[in-house]
Design a protein around this motif. Structure first.
Motif, PDB file in Angstrom:
ATOM      1  N   GLY A   7       0.883  -1.235  -0.015  1.00 27.22           N
ATOM      2  CA  GLY A   7      -0.115  -0.135   0.137  1.00 27.22           C
ATOM      3  C   GLY A   7       0.720   1.150   0.079  1.00 27.22           C
ATOM      4  O   GLY A   7       2.023   1.108   0.560  1.00 27.22           O
ATOM      5  N   LEU A   8       0.442   2.190  -0.640  1.00 31.97           N
ATOM      6  CA  LEU A   8       1.074   3.642  -0.551  1.00 31.97           C
ATOM      7  C   LEU A   8       0.014   4.786  -0.291  1.00 31.97           C
ATOM      8  O   LEU A   8      -0.868   4.663  -0.905  1.00 31.97           O
ATOM      9  N   ILE A   9       0.450   5.637   0.651  1.00 27.06           N
ATOM     10  CA  ILE A   9      -0.382   6.684   1.066  1.00 27.06           C
ATOM     11  C   ILE A   9       0.202   8.010   0.861  1.00 27.06           C
ATOM     12  O   ILE A   9       1.222   8.143   1.085  1.00 27.06           O
ATOM     13  N   LEU A  10      -0.482   8.921   0.149  1.00 27.20           N
ATOM     14  CA  LEU A  10       0.146  10.193  -0.196  1.00 27.20           C
ATOM     15  C   LEU A  10      -0.751  11.357   0.191  1.00 27.20           C
ATOM     16  O   LEU A  10      -2.142  11.453   0.125  1.00 27.20           O
ATOM     17  N   ASP A  11      -0.021  12.356   0.787  1.00 27.40           N
ATOM     18  CA  ASP A  11      -0.844  13.652   1.085  1.00 27.40           C
ATOM     19  C   ASP A  11      -1.167  14.285  -0.461  1.00 27.40           C
ATOM     20  O   ASP A  11      -0.448  13.950  -1.365  1.00 27.40           O
ATOM     21  N   PHE A  12      -2.021  15.345  -0.178  1.00 28.07           N
ATOM     22  CA  PHE A  12      -2.372  15.766  -1.747  1.00 28.07           C
ATOM     23  C   PHE A  12      -1.618  17.209  -1.624  1.00 28.07           C
ATOM     24  O   PHE A  12      -0.932  17.153  -2.581  1.00 28.07           O
ATOM     25  N   GLY A  13      -1.878  18.435  -1.139  1.00 27.64           N
ATOM     26  CA  GLY A  13      -1.396  19.598  -1.283  1.00 27.64           C
ATOM     27  C   GLY A  13       0.369  19.405  -0.932  1.00 27.64           C
ATOM     28  O   GLY A  13       0.860  19.192   0.267  1.00 27.64           O
ATOM     29  N   GLY A  14       0.972  19.723  -1.991  1.00 24.89           N
ATOM     30  CA  GLY A  14       2.404  19.814  -1.750  1.00 24.89           C
ATOM     31  C   GLY A  14       3.178  18.463  -1.996  1.00 24.89           C
ATOM     32  O   GLY A  14       4.416  18.429  -1.944  1.00 24.89           O
ATOM     33  N   VAL A  15       2.230  17.385  -2.260  1.00 23.63           N
ATOM     34  CA  VAL A  15       2.907  16.115  -2.467  1.00 23.63           C
ATOM     35  C   VAL A  15       2.364  15.721  -3.883  1.00 23.63           C
ATOM     36  O   VAL A  15       3.369  15.329  -4.986  1.00 23.63           O
ATOM     37  N   LEU A  16       0.933  15.466  -4.028  1.00 25.95           N
ATOM     38  CA  LEU A  16       0.370  15.002  -5.191  1.00 25.95           C
ATOM     39  C   LEU A  16       0.209  16.473  -6.206  1.00 25.95           C
ATOM     40  O   LEU A  16      -0.039  16.381  -7.296  1.00 25.95           O
ATOM     41  N   ALA A 104       1.572  -2.327 -10.482  1.00 33.23           N
ATOM     42  CA  ALA A 104       2.533  -3.120  -9.973  1.00 33.23           C
ATOM     43  C   ALA A 104       1.664  -3.964  -8.857  1.00 33.23           C
ATOM     44  O   ALA A 104       2.349  -4.938  -8.357  1.00 33.23           O
ATOM     45  N   GLY A 105       0.431  -3.562  -8.720  1.00 31.96           N
ATOM     46  CA  GLY A 105      -0.402  -4.244  -7.785  1.00 31.96           C
ATOM     47  C   GLY A 105      -0.695  -3.480  -6.312  1.00 31.96           C
ATOM     48  O   GLY A 105      -1.135  -4.032  -5.328  1.00 31.96           O
ATOM     49  N   VAL A 106      -0.107  -2.424  -6.395  1.00 37.08           N
ATOM     50  CA  VAL A 106       0.010  -1.437  -5.037  1.00 37.08           C
ATOM     51  C   VAL A 106      -1.323  -0.859  -4.974  1.00 37.08           C
ATOM     52  O   VAL A 106      -1.763  -0.184  -5.887  1.00 37.08           O
ATOM     53  N   LYS A 107      -2.134  -1.072  -3.709  1.00 32.20           N
ATOM     54  CA  LYS A 107      -3.149  -0.194  -3.549  1.00 32.20           C
ATOM     55  C   LYS A 107      -2.552   1.338  -2.988  1.00 32.20           C
ATOM     56  O   LYS A 107      -1.610   1.261  -2.254  1.00 32.20           O
ATOM     57  N   VAL A 108      -3.167   2.295  -3.629  1.00 33.97           N
ATOM     58  CA  VAL A 108      -2.798   3.602  -3.444  1.00 33.97           C
ATOM     59  C   VAL A 108      -4.084   4.545  -2.749  1.00 33.97           C
ATOM     60  O   VAL A 108      -5.282   4.501  -3.162  1.00 33.97           O
ATOM     61  N   ALA A 109      -3.961   5.179  -1.695  1.00 30.27           N
ATOM     62  CA  ALA A 109      -4.695   6.199  -1.099  1.00 30.27           C
ATOM     63  C   ALA A 109      -4.444   7.608  -1.157  1.00 30.27           C
ATOM     64  O   ALA A 109      -2.774   7.748  -0.865  1.00 30.27           O
ATOM     65  N   LEU A 158      -7.833   0.794   2.854  1.00 28.72           N
ATOM     66  CA  LEU A 158      -6.970  -0.123   1.977  1.00 28.72           C
ATOM     67  C   LEU A 158      -7.021  -1.788   2.297  1.00 28.72           C
ATOM     68  O   LEU A 158      -6.705  -2.436   1.412  1.00 28.72           O
ATOM     69  N   GLY A 159      -7.480  -1.820   3.243  1.00 26.36           N
ATOM     70  CA  GLY A 159      -7.437  -3.432   3.644  1.00 26.36           C
ATOM     71  C   GLY A 159      -6.208  -4.079   4.031  1.00 26.36           C
ATOM     72  O   GLY A 159      -6.112  -5.124   3.923  1.00 26.36           O
ATOM     73  N   LEU A 160      -5.132  -2.798   4.556  1.00 28.81           N
ATOM     74  CA  LEU A 160      -3.727  -3.361   4.769  1.00 28.81           C
ATOM     75  C   LEU A 160      -3.456  -2.968   6.375  1.00 28.81           C
ATOM     76  O   LEU A 160      -4.097  -2.052   7.026  1.00 28.81           O
ATOM     77  N   THR A 161      -2.360  -3.626   6.575  1.00 25.73           N
ATOM     78  CA  THR A 161      -1.781  -3.203   8.070  1.00 25.73           C
ATOM     79  C   THR A 161      -0.598  -2.111   7.741  1.00 25.73           C
ATOM     80  O   THR A 161      -0.196  -1.955   6.784  1.00 25.73           O
ATOM     81  N   GLY A 162      -0.250  -1.434   8.823  1.00 25.60           N
ATOM     82  CA  GLY A 162       0.621  -0.455   8.810  1.00 25.60           C
ATOM     83  C   GLY A 162       2.075  -0.866   8.226  1.00 25.60           C
ATOM     84  O   GLY A 162       2.657  -0.180   7.294  1.00 25.60           O
ATOM     85  N   PRO A 163       2.428  -1.971   8.694  1.00 27.05           N
ATOM     86  CA  PRO A 163       3.784  -2.492   7.912  1.00 27.05           C
ATOM     87  C   PRO A 163       3.532  -2.800   6.509  1.00 27.05           C
ATOM     88  O   PRO A 163       4.781  -2.992   5.836  1.00 27.05           O
ATOM     89  N   GLU A 164       2.625  -2.741   5.980  1.00 34.48           N
ATOM     90  CA  GLU A 164       2.590  -2.973   4.535  1.00 34.48           C
ATOM     91  C   GLU A 164       2.359  -1.664   3.739  1.00 34.48           C
ATOM     92  O   GLU A 164       2.387  -1.999   2.517  1.00 34.48           O
ATOM     93  N   CYS A 165       2.453  -0.751   4.102  1.00 34.02           N
ATOM     94  CA  CYS A 165       2.392   0.424   3.588  1.00 34.02           C
ATOM     95  C   CYS A 165       3.476   1.656   3.716  1.00 34.02           C
ATOM     96  O   CYS A 165       4.176   1.497   4.831  1.00 34.02           O
ATOM     97  N   LEU A 202      11.709   1.434  -3.022  1.00 34.52           N
ATOM     98  CA  LEU A 202      10.812   0.647  -1.916  1.00 34.52           C
ATOM     99  C   LEU A 202       9.946  -0.520  -2.416  1.00 34.52           C
ATOM    100  O   LEU A 202       9.860  -1.447  -2.372  1.00 34.52           O
ATOM    101  N   LEU A 203       9.095   0.102  -3.626  1.00 32.62           N
ATOM    102  CA  LEU A 203       8.019  -0.942  -4.369  1.00 32.62           C
ATOM    103  C   LEU A 203       8.596  -1.854  -5.198  1.00 32.62           C
ATOM    104  O   LEU A 203       8.087  -2.880  -5.516  1.00 32.62           O
ATOM    105  N   ALA A 204       9.774  -1.216  -5.701  1.00 35.21           N
ATOM    106  CA  ALA A 204      10.624  -2.390  -6.665  1.00 35.21           C
ATOM    107  C   ALA A 204      11.074  -3.437  -5.484  1.00 35.21           C
ATOM    108  O   ALA A 204      10.871  -4.820  -5.890  1.00 35.21           O
ATOM    109  N   ARG A 205      11.538  -3.376  -4.257  1.00 34.29           N
ATOM    110  CA  ARG A 205      12.168  -4.494  -3.714  1.00 34.29           C
ATOM    111  C   ARG A 205      10.683  -5.047  -3.223  1.00 34.29           C
ATOM    112  O   ARG A 205      10.816  -6.261  -2.967  1.00 34.29           O
ATOM    113  N   ALA A 206       9.500  -4.500  -2.772  1.00 37.73           N
ATOM    114  CA  ALA A 206       8.447  -5.381  -2.464  1.00 37.73           C
ATOM    115  C   ALA A 206       7.946  -6.112  -3.717  1.00 37.73           C
ATOM    116  O   ALA A 206       7.255  -7.459  -3.125  1.00 37.73           O
ATOM    117  N   ALA A 207       8.212  -5.607  -4.829  1.00 40.29           N
ATOM    118  CA  ALA A 207       7.492  -6.632  -5.790  1.00 40.29           C
ATOM    119  C   ALA A 207       8.539  -7.793  -6.188  1.00 40.29           C
ATOM    120  O   ALA A 207       8.180  -8.647  -7.190  1.00 40.29           O
TER     121      ALA A 207
END
Length: 208
Positions: A7-16, A104-109, A158-165, A202-207
């Motif tokens: 899972g990937l979680i991103l802030d809006f203003g100033g990040v996205l 790559a199959g990552v859920k994103v919020a 996201l249906g995920l745990t903290g260490p997954e994100c 990070l996500l390349a290592r996860a995949a």
């Protein structure tokens, strides 16, 4: 995905989006304001601080924010939030990284302390809704970052745990509550290429 980061979680203003400070400076120029006046109204003026905090958790409407901030600045409050965010743009480098993650199959919020949704919805205006599996807005949740509760609700969505994100935010104070839930954090500063590279690694290592 075969390992930790799903899972990937991103802030809006100033990040996205492009940098909030640059947007605010452009707003000051367009309205003929003294440099720094807008930031003082938001961050230091007691009424400005209060109304923004109330807006973020749904205790105040965007129209009320427009009236209060317009009054502090001595400018027309009509559609003020829309005018204040007029120079904000999607950040293409980060959004490309988001797309790679989803492919790559990552859920994103998207997790944002809200700017309000009516009459101006910046998330809709910048085309954010379709890019994410979940959109978590403090106005809707009635709780804002850095409260731990809004991070827990994002994980639930996201249906995920903290260490997954992995969580990306441009405000350092928003990172420790996420870390306490086991979420890997990235402090985004002014270099979207650097943040995108961290995410890709990070996500390349996860995949793998």
């Amino acid at each position: 995905m075969s390992s930790s980061y799903r899972g990937l979680i991103l802030d809006f203003g100033g990040v996205l989006t492009t940098r909030m400070r640059l947007n605010g400076q452009a707003f000051e120029r367009s309205e003929g304001l003294t440099p720094g006046a807008y930031f003082h109204a938001l961050d230091e003026h007691p009424d400005g601080v209060r109304i923004y905090a109330d807006l973020e958790v749904g205790r105040a409407t965007q129209e009320e924010w427009n009236q209060v901030i317009g009054g502090i600045l001595g400018i027309d409050p009509t559609n003020l939030m829309q005018r204040a965010l007029a120079n904000l743009r999607p950040e293409p480098v980060i959004l490309a990284a988001v797309q790679r993650a989803r492919e790559a199959g990552v859920k994103v919020a998207m997790l944002s302390n809200s700017f309000g949704l009516e009459p101006y919805n910046p998330y809709e205006a910048l085309g954010m809704y379709d890019a994410f599996d979940a959109v978590i807005l403090s106005e809707v949740e009635k709780v804002r970052k850095p409260s731990p509760e809004i991070y827990r609700r994002t994980l639930e969505a996201l249906g995920l745990t903290g260490p997954e994100c992995v969580f990306v935010d441009d405000h350092a104070e928003n990172l420790p509550p996420a870390q306490a839930l086991g979420i890997r954090t990235i402090h985004h500063t002014t270099d979207p290429e650097a943040t995108a590279a961290q995410l890709d690694a990070l996500l390349a290592r996860a995949a793998a």
